[in-house]
Design a protein around this motif. Structure first.
Motif, PDB file in Angstrom:
ATOM      1  N   GLN A 132      37.823  47.520  53.719  1.00  0.00           N
ATOM      2  CA  GLN A 132      37.739  46.138  54.216  1.00  0.00           C
ATOM      3  C   GLN A 132      38.110  45.131  53.142  1.00  0.00           C
ATOM      4  OE1 GLN A 132      37.193  45.060  57.345  1.00  0.00           O
ATOM      5  NE2 GLN A 132      37.288  47.221  57.917  1.00  0.00           N
ATOM      6  N   SER A 133      37.470  45.243  51.986  1.00  0.00           N
ATOM      7  CA  SER A 133      37.831  44.312  50.922  1.00  0.00           C
ATOM      8  C   SER A 133      37.591  44.922  49.549  1.00  0.00           C
ATOM      9  CB  SER A 133      37.102  42.973  51.103  1.00  0.00           C
ATOM     10  OG  SER A 133      35.824  43.060  50.565  1.00  0.00           O
ATOM     11  N   SER A 134      38.297  44.351  48.565  1.00  0.00           N
ATOM     12  CA  SER A 134      38.215  44.863  47.205  1.00  0.00           C
ATOM     13  C   SER A 134      38.550  43.747  46.231  1.00  0.00           C
ATOM     14  CB  SER A 134      39.220  46.013  47.021  1.00  0.00           C
ATOM     15  OG  SER A 134      39.267  46.397  45.660  1.00  0.00           O
ATOM     16  N   LEU A 135      37.770  43.658  45.147  1.00  0.00           N
ATOM     17  CA  LEU A 135      38.057  42.657  44.105  1.00  0.00           C
ATOM     18  C   LEU A 135      39.262  43.060  43.265  1.00  0.00           C
ATOM     19  CD1 LEU A 135      34.464  41.933  42.668  1.00  0.00           C
ATOM     20  CD2 LEU A 135      35.772  40.558  44.302  1.00  0.00           C
ATOM     21  N   SER A 136      39.824  44.212  43.554  1.00  0.00           N
ATOM     22  CA  SER A 136      40.913  44.756  42.720  1.00  0.00           C
ATOM     23  C   SER A 136      42.305  44.365  43.180  1.00  0.00           C
ATOM     24  CB  SER A 136      40.813  46.279  42.702  1.00  0.00           C
ATOM     25  OG  SER A 136      39.550  46.653  42.272  1.00  0.00           O
ATOM     26  N   ILE A 137      42.369  43.590  44.258  1.00  0.00           N
ATOM     27  CA  ILE A 137      43.690  43.252  44.795  1.00  0.00           C
ATOM     28  C   ILE A 137      44.121  41.834  44.405  1.00  0.00           C
ATOM     29  CG2 ILE A 137      45.025  42.948  46.927  1.00  0.00           C
ATOM     30  CD1 ILE A 137      43.352  45.162  48.105  1.00  0.00           C
ATOM     31  N   PHE A 138      45.318  41.761  43.838  1.00  0.00           N
ATOM     32  CA  PHE A 138      45.932  40.481  43.475  1.00  0.00           C
ATOM     33  C   PHE A 138      47.370  40.560  43.963  1.00  0.00           C
ATOM     34  CE2 PHE A 138      42.456  41.284  40.700  1.00  0.00           C
ATOM     35  CZ  PHE A 138      41.878  40.050  40.425  1.00  0.00           C
ATOM     36  N   ASN A 139      47.835  39.534  44.653  1.00  0.00           N
ATOM     37  CA  ASN A 139      49.192  39.542  45.217  1.00  0.00           C
ATOM     38  C   ASN A 139      49.474  40.816  46.024  1.00  0.00           C
ATOM     39  OD1 ASN A 139      49.831  37.047  44.129  1.00  0.00           O
ATOM     40  ND2 ASN A 139      50.400  37.983  42.163  1.00  0.00           N
ATOM     41  N   ASN A 140      48.533  41.199  46.840  1.00  0.00           N
ATOM     42  CA  ASN A 140      48.682  42.340  47.757  1.00  0.00           C
ATOM     43  C   ASN A 140      48.832  43.702  47.088  1.00  0.00           C
ATOM     44  OD1 ASN A 140      48.577  40.683  50.059  1.00  0.00           O
ATOM     45  ND2 ASN A 140      50.720  40.092  49.698  1.00  0.00           N
ATOM     46  N   LYS A 141      48.496  43.776  45.808  1.00  0.00           N
ATOM     47  CA  LYS A 141      48.552  45.083  45.142  1.00  0.00           C
ATOM     48  C   LYS A 141      47.265  45.327  44.375  1.00  0.00           C
ATOM     49  CE  LYS A 141      53.314  46.291  44.411  1.00  0.00           C
ATOM     50  NZ  LYS A 141      54.339  46.612  43.437  1.00  0.00           N
ATOM     51  N   PHE A 142      46.871  46.608  44.261  1.00  0.00           N
ATOM     52  CA  PHE A 142      45.753  46.932  43.376  1.00  0.00           C
ATOM     53  C   PHE A 142      46.209  46.723  41.935  1.00  0.00           C
ATOM     54  CE2 PHE A 142      44.571  49.751  47.010  1.00  0.00           C
ATOM     55  CZ  PHE A 142      43.274  49.306  47.203  1.00  0.00           C
ATOM     56  N   LYS A 143      45.316  46.193  41.110  1.00  0.00           N
ATOM     57  CA  LYS A 143      45.666  45.976  39.698  1.00  0.00           C
ATOM     58  C   LYS A 143      45.538  47.267  38.885  1.00  0.00           C
ATOM     59  CE  LYS A 143      47.277  41.981  38.847  1.00  0.00           C
ATOM     60  NZ  LYS A 143      48.632  41.928  38.251  1.00  0.00           N
ATOM     61  N   GLY A 144      45.541  48.382  39.562  1.00  0.00           N
ATOM     62  CA  GLY A 144      45.454  49.673  38.893  1.00  0.00           C
ATOM     63  C   GLY A 144      45.429  50.760  39.950  1.00  0.00           C
ATOM     64  N   LEU A 145      45.151  51.969  39.539  1.00  0.00           N
ATOM     65  CA  LEU A 145      45.152  53.098  40.483  1.00  0.00           C
ATOM     66  C   LEU A 145      43.758  53.354  41.049  1.00  0.00           C
ATOM     67  CD1 LEU A 145      46.539  55.648  41.734  1.00  0.00           C
ATOM     68  CD2 LEU A 145      45.719  56.874  39.714  1.00  0.00           C
ATOM     69  N   PRO A 146      43.591  53.217  42.393  1.00  0.00           N
ATOM     70  CA  PRO A 146      42.317  53.565  42.999  1.00  0.00           C
ATOM     71  C   PRO A 146      42.302  55.040  43.422  1.00  0.00           C
ATOM     72  CG  PRO A 146      43.469  51.852  44.255  1.00  0.00           C
ATOM     73  CD  PRO A 146      44.457  52.518  43.347  1.00  0.00           C
ATOM     74  N   LEU A 147      41.220  55.738  43.095  1.00  0.00           N
ATOM     75  CA  LEU A 147      41.066  57.115  43.563  1.00  0.00           C
ATOM     76  C   LEU A 147      39.810  57.188  44.399  1.00  0.00           C
ATOM     77  CD1 LEU A 147      42.281  58.488  40.237  1.00  0.00           C
ATOM     78  CD2 LEU A 147      43.397  58.914  42.438  1.00  0.00           C
ATOM     79  N   ASP A 148      40.009  57.631  45.638  1.00  0.00           N
ATOM     80  CA  ASP A 148      38.975  57.535  46.662  1.00  0.00           C
ATOM     81  C   ASP A 148      38.292  58.894  46.847  1.00  0.00           C
ATOM     82  OD1 ASP A 148      37.516  56.929  48.893  1.00  0.00           O
ATOM     83  OD2 ASP A 148      39.203  56.060  50.025  1.00  0.00           O
TER      84      ASP A 148
END
Ligand SMILES: Cc1cc2nc3c(=O)[nH]c(=O)nc-3n(C[C@H](O)[C@H](O)[C@H](O)COP(=O)(O)O)c2cc1C
Length: 169
Positions: free
Chosen positions: A129-145
């Motif tokens: 739903q939401s994440s503080l890691s997104i800037f300009n529609n991209k993750f600022k790093g690699l998310p591993l779920d």
């Protein structure tokens, strides 16, 4: 490629295991891995290329060892001119509203310190739903779920490390 230092904070071992996989994918002999509990300012400053990794806990809170490291060791370190990549572990099905927030928390703390961020990652294929890691529609790093299967995480690590091999040259 110049030497890379990976600094991770991990509570139950997931981020530690991912740090080793990233090291293996990059070039094991060129990469040193540190648990942030044991890392000092000098350890951080000796690398031009640095990867930070942490999990998210307690609904959007940075992993506790990494939080301490960020506010003590990293606060004192001179990071000017360094290339920084970030990865984060999390669970999108149980915590869809704070998915891998750690990436964004680390990014926000380091922005303005004269570093260059590398290793942004697209949001395609992630469900949250939401994440503080997104800037300009991209993750600022690699998310591993935790919720993704091993093959998918393996593929994402492989894509990301291939990107770093170019960007951290
Ligand atoms: C109490 C608790 C809170 C968590 N909160 C979040 C969260 O807010 N966002 C998220 O993406 N993952 C969250 N997670 C999932 C962990 O970040 C995930 O399991 C991660 O792989 C743990 O890595 P570690 O063992 O390296 O600490 C939480 C897990 C627990 C047990």
């Amino acid at each position: 490629m110049k030497r890379i230092g990976i600094f991770y904070g991990s509570t139950s071992g997931n981020t530690r295991a991912i740090a080793q996989k990233i090291r293996y994918n990059l070039k094991p002999g060129l990469v040193d891995v540190y648990d942030v509990k044991d890392a000092c300012v000098k350890d951080v400053e000796k690398y031009d290329n640095i990867i930070f990794g942490a999990s998210t806990w307690g609904t959007g809170i940075l992993q506790k060892d990494f939080e301490l490291f960020l506010h003590t060791t990293l606060k004192k370190a001179n990071l000017k001119g360094k290339k920084i990549a970030i990865f984060g572990t999390g669970n999108s099905s149980v915590y869809p509203n704070s998915f891998v927030d750690a990436i964004g928390i680390i990014f926000e703390e380091l922005v303005g310190k004269g570093v260059t961020f590398v290793g942004e990652f697209p949001t395609d294929g992630y469900e949250f739903q939401s994440s503080l890691s997104i800037f300009n529609n991209k993750f600022k790093g690699l998310p591993l779920d935790d919720d993704s299967d091993e093959e998918q995480n393996k593929l994402r690590i492989s894509i990301w490390t291939d990107l770093l091999k170019i960007d951290m040259n």
